[in-house]
Design an enzyme around this catalytic site. Structure first.
Site: not given
Ligand code: UD1
Ligand code: CA
Length: 454
Positions: A349, A15, A375, A384-385, A152, A421, A8
């Protein structure tokens, strides 16, 4: 049992405060996502899909990895929704392992244990006891201690928030069951998202055994959501690499002061002083010593070679027992034979230098072929250029070039020649003998230095 991997990586990573998609931020000199992909491949998956959204085109272009099945998630509706988008790209049979693109320190052993559990038809989740569970999903267990669901943070009761066993996020499940659980997901929760974590309650409901695994080492589950977190990950990553080098017998003056951004291979009895950076592919032969504050990128050093402090070497190959630095600079295409010495403030180079030859001080050797036992005196420059084109300089074996000589290429200096030299060489020099460009020394007695006007 076949294993398929879904990573994912669609999240924006706000951030990071950066225009670069989060998973492309580098760890050990490579995109985090590339690290995760490499770790996943250690399990030999039959398919590897990556779910992307924010900056998708940039991610595909920078990764330039044709073996990845890219899956676009146009809207980030949650981790469960993200995995669902990948399913059509996977086989309906076998095991699916779900990883995060921003959790690059995860170890293959940890992943293997999850995949093995899922191969038994179980749902395998990765959990960890942490001192500060804030922000994570919490593991909810029933009266008999079995995992019943994940809640969550935003949906949790106060009692649930007090739980210190957190969901790392990585899971493995049988593909067929996963498809069923995902199809039944709803988004009636605090964030209005389709939570991947809800498949745990679904597994509990249909009596699929839920297996819990823990990371082998605590830092594996660190995610990089901000530059501060990324910096912590980078140090952990570098410390890992330093430890591997130490285990392999390399002497490190300080394991906290080496950065490997690529692949560093070392022979026996290699020693590396503080503050060195290794980039690309670097190979150090037996007994090589690297002084403090050196940067080596794509370099191969022969046995017994010594690099003295503050040297910057790039695209360079040496034979055995060469010596470079302090303050040496070698650029791509530098090939030094056995026993060559490149001293302080010498730049080389695209040049080959033969065995035993020396350029010990303040010289530029570019686009040159230098023979053995030559030496090159201080201040010698290969010109060279010509402002438009580069030309080659050929210096045959046993040549002695005095200080402050300009060799205006194209030019060849014959075997055994000596150049005095200060000469400016514009024509080929015959072998043997002495070549000089005469300049007359004149003294003017009584000459007065100008004085400053008041
Ligand atoms: C998620 C978990 C949480 C866990 C935490 C650990 C869920 C609902 N929650 O929360 O339990 O403790 O990770 O870090 O799964 N991503 C997608 N598509 C989306 C949403 C997210 O690709 O629609 C990817 C993000 O880029 C990321 C990962 O999934 O790499 C996790 O997503 P993030 O939003 O960080 O999840 P958390 O809310 O932190
Ligand atoms: Ca997260």
């Amino acid at each position: 049992m076949t294993l398929q991997v879904v990573i994912l990586a669609a999240g924006q990573g706000k951030r990071m405060r950066s225009d670069l998609p989060k998973v492309l931020h580098p760890l050990g000199g490579r995109p985090m996502l590339a690290q995760v992909v490499e770790t996943a491949r250690l399990l030999s998956p039959t398919k590897l899909a990556v779910v992307i959204g924010h900056g998708a085109d940039t991610v595909i272009e920078r990764m330039a990895d044709p073996r990845i099945a890219w899956v676009r998630q146009e809207q980030q509706l949650g981790t469960g929704h993200a995995v669902q988008q990948a399913l059509p790209h996977l086989d309906a049979q076998g095991t699916v392992l779900i990883l995060y693109g921003d959790m690059p320190l995860i170890a293959s052993g940890t992943l293997r244990s999850l995949a093995d559990a899922a191969a038994q038809g179980h749902l395998a989740i990765l959990t960890q006891e942490v001192a500060e569970p804030k922000g994570y999903g919490r593991i909810v267990r029933n009266a008999t201690g079995r995992v019943s669901r994940i809640v969550e943070e935003k949906d949790a009761t106060e009692a649930e928030r007090a739980v210190r066993e957190i969901n790392v996020g990585i899971m493995a499940a049988p593909a067929a069951k996963l498809a069923g659980w995902l199809a039944a997901l709803g988004n009636d929760n605090a964030q209005g998202e389709y939570y991947l974590t809800d498949i745990v309650a679904a597994a509990a409901a249909d009596a699929t055994p839920i297996e819990v695994r823990h990371p082998v080492s605590a830092h594996e589950s660190l995610g990089a959501n901000s530059k501060a977190e990324l910096a912590i990950l980078e140090r952990a990553f570098q410390m890992n690499q330093a430890r591997k080098l130490l285990d392999a017998g390399v002497t490190l003056a300080d394991p906290a002061r080496i950065d490997v951004r690529g692949e560093l291979t070392c022979g026996r009895d290699v020693s590396i002083d503080v503050n060195c950076i290794f980039e690309g592919r670097v190979s150090l032969g037996d007994g090589v010593r690297i002084g403090a504050n050196c940067i080596l990128r794509d370099v191969t050093l022969g046995a017994g070679t010594e690099v003295l402090p503050f040297s910057h070497l790039e695209g360079t190959q040496t034979g055995s027992n060469a010596r470079l630095g302090p303050y040496a600079r070698t650029r791509p295409g530098t090939k030094l034979a056995d026993g060559v010495h490149i001293g302080n403030f010498v730049e080389v180079k695209a040049s080959e230098i033969g065995a035993g030859s020396k350029a010990n001080h303040l010289a530029y050797v570019g686009d040159s072929t230098v023979g053995a036992n030559v030496n090159i005196g201080a201040g010698t420059i290969t010109c060279n250029y010509d402002g438009a084109n580069k030309h080659r300089t050929v210096i045959e074996d046993d040549v002695h070039i005095g200080s402050d000589v300009q060799l205006v290429a194209p030019v060849t200096v014959g075997k055994g020649a000596t150049i005095a030299a200060g000469a400016t060489i514009t024509k080929d020099v015959p072998p043997g003998g002495l070549t000089l460009t005469e300049k007359k020394q004149v003294s003017k007695p009584g000459w007065q230095r100008p004085t400053k006007k008041k």
